[in-house]
Motif scaffolding. Sequence first.
Motif, PDB file in Angstrom:
ATOM      1  N   GLN A 145       0.837  -1.210   0.000  1.00  0.00           N
ATOM      2  CA  GLN A 145       0.000   0.000   0.000  1.00  0.00           C
ATOM      3  C   GLN A 145       0.868   1.255   0.000  1.00  0.00           C
ATOM      4  OE1 GLN A 145      -3.550   0.048   2.611  1.00  0.00           O
ATOM      5  NE2 GLN A 145      -3.093  -2.090   3.018  1.00  0.00           N
ATOM      6  N   GLN A 146       1.957   1.215   0.765  1.00  0.00           N
ATOM      7  CA  GLN A 146       2.820   2.398   0.789  1.00  0.00           C
ATOM      8  C   GLN A 146       3.500   2.589  -0.568  1.00  0.00           C
ATOM      9  OE1 GLN A 146       2.788   5.182   1.788  1.00  0.00           O
ATOM     10  NE2 GLN A 146       3.740   5.306   3.806  1.00  0.00           N
ATOM     11  N   ARG A 147       3.781   1.474  -1.255  1.00  0.00           N
ATOM     12  CA  ARG A 147       4.380   1.613  -2.596  1.00  0.00           C
ATOM     13  C   ARG A 147       3.384   2.246  -3.573  1.00  0.00           C
ATOM     14  NH1 ARG A 147       6.861  -3.704  -4.576  1.00  0.00           N
ATOM     15  NH2 ARG A 147       6.031  -4.840  -2.784  1.00  0.00           N
ATOM     16  N   VAL A 148       2.099   1.926  -3.421  1.00  0.00           N
ATOM     17  CA  VAL A 148       1.079   2.580  -4.258  1.00  0.00           C
ATOM     18  C   VAL A 148       1.086   4.090  -3.976  1.00  0.00           C
ATOM     19  CG1 VAL A 148      -1.371   2.733  -4.859  1.00  0.00           C
ATOM     20  CG2 VAL A 148      -0.382   0.507  -4.235  1.00  0.00           C
ATOM     21  N   CYS A 149       1.194   4.428  -2.700  1.00  0.00           N
ATOM     22  CA  CYS A 149       1.219   5.859  -2.331  1.00  0.00           C
ATOM     23  C   CYS A 149       2.421   6.556  -2.951  1.00  0.00           C
ATOM     24  CB  CYS A 149       1.276   6.023  -0.815  1.00  0.00           C
ATOM     25  SG  CYS A 149      -0.173   5.391  -0.005  1.00  0.00           S
ATOM     26  N   ILE A 150       3.549   5.872  -2.986  1.00  0.00           N
ATOM     27  CA  ILE A 150       4.743   6.477  -3.598  1.00  0.00           C
ATOM     28  C   ILE A 150       4.500   6.652  -5.101  1.00  0.00           C
ATOM     29  CG2 ILE A 150       7.202   6.162  -4.110  1.00  0.00           C
ATOM     30  CD1 ILE A 150       7.389   4.647  -1.386  1.00  0.00           C
ATOM     31  N   ALA A 151       3.920   5.610  -5.737  1.00  0.00           N
ATOM     32  CA  ALA A 151       3.617   5.722  -7.176  1.00  0.00           C
ATOM     33  C   ALA A 151       2.688   6.909  -7.428  1.00  0.00           C
ATOM     34  CB  ALA A 151       2.991   4.427  -7.680  1.00  0.00           C
ATOM     35  N   ARG A 152       1.673   7.044  -6.583  1.00  0.00           N
ATOM     36  CA  ARG A 152       0.724   8.157  -6.726  1.00  0.00           C
ATOM     37  C   ARG A 152       1.439   9.511  -6.565  1.00  0.00           C
ATOM     38  NH1 ARG A 152      -3.895   8.376  -2.237  1.00  0.00           N
ATOM     39  NH2 ARG A 152      -1.998   8.561  -0.991  1.00  0.00           N
ATOM     40  N   ALA A 153       2.406   9.537  -5.650  1.00  0.00           N
ATOM     41  CA  ALA A 153       3.115  10.802  -5.381  1.00  0.00           C
ATOM     42  C   ALA A 153       4.096  11.177  -6.493  1.00  0.00           C
ATOM     43  CB  ALA A 153       3.840  10.711  -4.037  1.00  0.00           C
ATOM     44  N   ILE A 154       4.624  10.165  -7.210  1.00  0.00           N
ATOM     45  CA  ILE A 154       5.646  10.488  -8.235  1.00  0.00           C
ATOM     46  C   ILE A 154       5.081  10.494  -9.650  1.00  0.00           C
ATOM     47  CG2 ILE A 154       7.606   9.637  -6.879  1.00  0.00           C
ATOM     48  CD1 ILE A 154       7.544   7.093  -8.724  1.00  0.00           C
ATOM     49  N   VAL A 155       3.800  10.163  -9.795  1.00  0.00           N
ATOM     50  CA  VAL A 155       3.258   9.940 -11.139  1.00  0.00           C
ATOM     51  C   VAL A 155       3.337  11.182 -12.028  1.00  0.00           C
ATOM     52  CG1 VAL A 155       0.809  10.414 -10.582  1.00  0.00           C
ATOM     53  CG2 VAL A 155       1.387   8.793 -12.397  1.00  0.00           C
ATOM     54  N   ASN A 156       3.328  12.348 -11.427  1.00  0.00           N
ATOM     55  CA  ASN A 156       3.403  13.569 -12.241  1.00  0.00           C
ATOM     56  C   ASN A 156       4.797  14.203 -12.200  1.00  0.00           C
ATOM     57  OD1 ASN A 156       2.212  15.257 -14.080  1.00  0.00           O
ATOM     58  ND2 ASN A 156       1.507  16.721 -12.543  1.00  0.00           N
ATOM     59  N   ASP A 157       5.813  13.361 -11.957  1.00  0.00           N
ATOM     60  CA  ASP A 157       7.213  13.817 -11.936  1.00  0.00           C
ATOM     61  C   ASP A 157       7.433  15.074 -11.100  1.00  0.00           C
ATOM     62  OD1 ASP A 157       7.907  11.796 -13.812  1.00  0.00           O
ATOM     63  OD2 ASP A 157       7.054  13.038 -15.398  1.00  0.00           O
ATOM     64  N   PRO A 158       7.152  15.008  -9.799  1.00  0.00           N
ATOM     65  CA  PRO A 158       7.312  16.206  -8.964  1.00  0.00           C
ATOM     66  C   PRO A 158       8.782  16.556  -8.773  1.00  0.00           C
ATOM     67  CG  PRO A 158       6.921  14.304  -7.574  1.00  0.00           C
ATOM     68  CD  PRO A 158       6.797  13.818  -8.999  1.00  0.00           C
ATOM     69  N   LYS A 159       9.044  17.828  -8.521  1.00  0.00           N
ATOM     70  CA  LYS A 159      10.412  18.256  -8.193  1.00  0.00           C
ATOM     71  C   LYS A 159      10.770  17.803  -6.786  1.00  0.00           C
ATOM     72  CE  LYS A 159      10.118  22.752 -10.526  1.00  0.00           C
ATOM     73  NZ  LYS A 159      10.810  22.462 -11.747  1.00  0.00           N
ATOM     74  N   LEU A 160       9.742  17.747  -5.931  1.00  0.00           N
ATOM     75  CA  LEU A 160       9.965  17.469  -4.516  1.00  0.00           C
ATOM     76  C   LEU A 160       9.007  16.373  -4.043  1.00  0.00           C
ATOM     77  CD1 LEU A 160      11.108  18.275  -1.687  1.00  0.00           C
ATOM     78  CD2 LEU A 160       9.278  19.983  -1.562  1.00  0.00           C
ATOM     79  N   LEU A 161       9.588  15.401  -3.337  1.00  0.00           N
ATOM     80  CA  LEU A 161       8.770  14.348  -2.744  1.00  0.00           C
ATOM     81  C   LEU A 161       8.902  14.464  -1.229  1.00  0.00           C
ATOM     82  CD1 LEU A 161       7.049  11.793  -3.172  1.00  0.00           C
ATOM     83  CD2 LEU A 161       9.151  10.486  -3.415  1.00  0.00           C
ATOM     84  N   ILE A 162       7.774  14.740  -0.566  1.00  0.00           N
ATOM     85  CA  ILE A 162       7.757  14.919   0.880  1.00  0.00           C
ATOM     86  C   ILE A 162       7.188  13.653   1.511  1.00  0.00           C
ATOM     87  CG2 ILE A 162       6.688  16.225   2.760  1.00  0.00           C
ATOM     88  CD1 ILE A 162       6.507  18.610   0.855  1.00  0.00           C
ATOM     89  N   CYS A 163       7.931  13.072   2.438  1.00  0.00           N
ATOM     90  CA  CYS A 163       7.470  11.835   3.065  1.00  0.00           C
ATOM     91  C   CYS A 163       7.435  12.040   4.582  1.00  0.00           C
ATOM     92  CB  CYS A 163       8.401  10.677   2.723  1.00  0.00           C
ATOM     93  SG  CYS A 163       8.692  10.456   0.961  1.00  0.00           S
ATOM     94  N   ASP A 164       6.243  12.007   5.161  1.00  0.00           N
ATOM     95  CA  ASP A 164       6.095  12.222   6.598  1.00  0.00           C
ATOM     96  C   ASP A 164       5.948  10.877   7.297  1.00  0.00           C
ATOM     97  OD1 ASP A 164       5.826  13.360   9.052  1.00  0.00           O
ATOM     98  OD2 ASP A 164       4.040  14.536   8.601  1.00  0.00           O
ATOM     99  N   GLU A 165       7.025  10.396   7.873  1.00  0.00           N
ATOM    100  CA  GLU A 165       7.065   9.090   8.556  1.00  0.00           C
ATOM    101  C   GLU A 165       6.503   7.975   7.672  1.00  0.00           C
ATOM    102  OE1 GLU A 165       7.685   8.576  12.075  1.00  0.00           O
ATOM    103  OE2 GLU A 165       7.671  10.617  12.860  1.00  0.00           O
TER     104      GLU A 165
END
Length: 233
Positions: A145-165
């Motif tokens: 599930q957390q890997r899906v969240c990472i995929a969702r967070a990077i899908v639009n090629d963000p400059k910054l990825l913020i991960c809170d715990e």
Amino acid sequence: MNLIEVKNCYKIYNNGVTAVADLNLSIKKGEFIFLIGASGSGKSTLIKMLYREEKPTKGSVIVGGINVAKLRNSKVYKLRRKLGIVFQDFKLLPKLTVYENVAFALESIGMNSKDIRPKVLKALENVGLKEKIRSFPNQLSGGEQQRVCIARAIVNDPKLLICDEPTGNLDPIISKEIVNILDKINQESGTTIIMATHDKEIVNKMKKRVILIENGVVTDDNMKGSYKDHENH
Ligand code: ADP
């Protein structure tokens, strides 16, 4: 130019609590940062200001050239499009499949489905979940599930990825997998990553820049990748 520039920043909540006090921080494009500090030290407040969930009370927070303190509510989407966010508690939509959860991020910014598909598949491939695209969140392990969240967070090629715990709910082995995925994303796409964590073992192993916050102030920076003298955190 730095991707993130925080200058003389204060956050005083309405109840009078000073969560961040005279905080200064510069982060370059492409860095991987661990943000550490005891519970209540101001990590989440800093992170929330970076994505404009909270506004600084005083001082400036500049992310990708945008001054978060001055950003109007109607323009927050411009900032949010530059970033991806991963939380401890997944926040996946339970009635949508893995594919749909990731695609949703792009649909909501008006992208058409022909352009969406290759991006979603690539993001899911990057986190090693391409074979699970039709599964629903409750059919996945916590790590998946957390890997899906990472995929969702990077899908639009963000400059910054913020991960809170992001590994807060995961066991040590799965936590390492998650951090290795983040490391790969950082190295392969140059995405700047800020990860708030309590996971001493991971911080010491990864040897990244470490920023320690105490009582809302950065008290140690560039500790050459370890908790060292800060074992109590
Ligand atoms: P951390 O993420 O390091 O645990 P936080 O940024 O959540 O720290 O909290 C820093 C301080 O601000 C704490 O004293 C906390 O109680 C307070 N705080 C956090 N959010 C709020 C809020 N919405 N309203 C009032 N006080 C808050």
